[in-house]
Design an enzyme around this catalytic site. Structure first.
Site, PDB file in Angstrom:
ATOM      1  N   HIS A  80      22.136  10.125  23.651  1.00 59.81           N
ATOM      2  CA  HIS A  80      23.286   9.346  23.174  1.00 59.81           C
ATOM      3  C   HIS A  80      23.132   7.857  23.466  1.00 59.81           C
ATOM      4  CE1 HIS A  80      25.564  12.913  22.042  1.00 59.81           C
ATOM      5  NE2 HIS A  80      24.911  13.482  23.051  1.00 59.81           N
ATOM      6  N   SER A  86      27.209  13.093  27.270  1.00 59.33           N
ATOM      7  CA  SER A  86      27.610  13.286  25.883  1.00 59.33           C
ATOM      8  C   SER A  86      29.106  13.498  25.694  1.00 59.33           C
ATOM      9  CB  SER A  86      26.848  14.466  25.289  1.00 59.33           C
ATOM     10  OG  SER A  86      27.013  15.622  26.078  1.00 59.33           O
ATOM     11  N   LYS A 106      20.750  11.794  16.292  1.00 62.02           N
ATOM     12  CA  LYS A 106      22.092  11.225  16.475  1.00 62.02           C
ATOM     13  C   LYS A 106      22.091   9.822  15.846  1.00 62.02           C
ATOM     14  CE  LYS A 106      22.385  14.256  20.450  1.00 62.02           C
ATOM     15  NZ  LYS A 106      22.828  15.438  19.700  1.00 62.02           N
TER      16      LYS A 106
END
Ligand code: PLP
Length: 393
Positions: A209, A181, A240
């Site tokens: 991610h 990340s 995300k």
């Protein structure tokens, strides 16, 4: 006054002296390329809203429709109050995307990771963990009471040596972020899977991610490398690139059934609000129907990274749209962030313990929704702030 307040104040003062104190900043608008805070506009380059979906009309509509039909709260744990339909629809979608048998939605990525790891590993087992894994994986390892072997970042030789030393373990579990990340680099998954097979170890990856960002249709790094079937436990978030909130664990049907019975953060926590599941499903629909969404993210990141390098900044060797602008000392990172905020660019300093000592940085994350004009304005601000602080010439 609370009995511990003086101690809290002393601890906060110490953090302040080391440039490590954190503050909340209130923002008064939706998450978009331009946000509003303190009555001013900022270009937001600090979120994980990679595809710009957090305030997309399709997600808002899906969430509002789900609220109309199912209400806001999930009532209780899904095992107690029943399990709302939008969560099941989402789980089926995630399993299809990841090309595995089943998926289980959790309240957040943090909860998914600690729930899965503590269910799967315990005393007598050994977990092998990359030194730069996310805090939620680290905390899952610690809570599990398994022995923990930390291998150097992405170092498969070190991992192999540690695996060789652990043959008397009951279970062996290798745990890694797929995309790291704070650095944006990727785990060497093919080598890890190969080692895992040779040492009869299970593999858990956290695609927080990578989902919606990497691989075919945003299916993640394992899918990009054709390794979906070799991974025992796939973790990822809805919060995300998918623009919503919550998380999932995906894998075999026995794994998911086992987690329903053993993952304490699933069993003893209220189900995800149905609106979040509906919004995440809408995000997956958008990603499927518009492949240019992911392309725009990568194009923007490539452009911004190139411009920042040309301006003289040092960028860590990222392999994804995460752009780590390396600064070093925490105070310097804070000063740079302040310089950017002054110039209308929202980028927050990332300092220890989130990153190792001496590697404070600005983690810059453009989204698919930023325009070239947004990015050019950001580069001008970076250049002016960086020159003002003597970070670039
Ligand atoms: N895993 C990784 C790699 C992350 O970066 C994050 C960030 O928040 C999480 C897990 C936690 O996810 P959540 O925010 O849904 O709790």
């Amino acid at each position: 006054m609370g009995i511990l307040d003086d101690e809290f104040r002393a601890a906060l003062d110490a953090l302040g002296r080391d440039s490590l104190r954190r503050h909340l900043r209130e923002i008064g608008s939706a998450h978009a390329p331009r946000i509003e805070a303190d009555g001013r506009q900022f270009i937001m380059l600090s979120s994980n809203n990679y595809l710009g979906l957090a305030a997309h009309p399709a997600l808002k509509r899906a969430a509002a429709d789900a609220i109309d039909r199912y209400g806001v709260g999930a009532g209780a744990s899904r095992l107690i109050a029943g399990s709302l339909a939008p969560l099941h629809e989402l789980e089926a979608r995630i399993a299809r995307l990841k090309r595995v048998e089943a998926a289980l939605v959790f309240g957040s990525g943090y909860l998914a990771n600690i729930g899965a790891i503590t269910a799967v590993a315990g005393p007598g087992d050994v977990i092998f963990s990359d030194e730069l894994n996310h805090a939620s994986l680290i905390d899952g390892c610690r809570l599990s009471k398994a022995a923990i072997q930390i291998y150097r970042h992405r170092d498969v030789d070190h991992l192999a040596a540690l695996l060789r030393e652990s043959h008397d373990a009951r279970r062996r579990l290798i745990v890694t972020d797929s995309v790291f990340s704070m650095d944006g680099d990727c785990a060497p998954l093919a080598e890890i899977v190969d080692l895992a097979r040779r040492h009869r170890a299970a593999v858990m990856i956290d695609e927080a991610h990578a989902i919606g960002v990497v691989g075919p249709g945003g299916a993640g790094l394992a899918a990009k490398l054709g390794l979906e079937k070799e991974i025992d436990i796939h973790a990822g978030t809805l919060s995300k690139a998918l623009g919503a909130y919550g998380a999932y664990i995906a894998g075999s049907s026995p794994l998911v059934d086992f987690l329903i019975n053993r993952a304490r953060s699933f069993i003893f926590s209220t189900g995800l609000p149905p609106a979040m599941a509906a919004a995440a499903s809408a995000a997956l629909n958008l990603i499927e129907s518009d492949p240019t969404l992911i392309e725009r993210l990568w194009d923007n990141a490539e452009y911004l990274r190139g411009e920042l390098i040309a301006a003289g900044f040092t960028i860590a060797p990222t392999q994804t749209p995460i752009i780590p602008v390396m600064i070093g000392a925490s105070y310097a990172a804070i000063n740079m962030s302040a310089g950017l905020l002054e110039r209308g660019i929202y980028v927050i300093a990332i300092r220890p313990p989130t990153v190792p000592e001496g590697t404070a940085r600005l983690r810059v994350t453009p989204t698919a929704a930023h325009t070239r004009a947004d990015l050019d304005e950001a580069v001008m601000a970076f250049t002016a702030a960086g020159r003002g602080l003597g970070l670039i010439s």
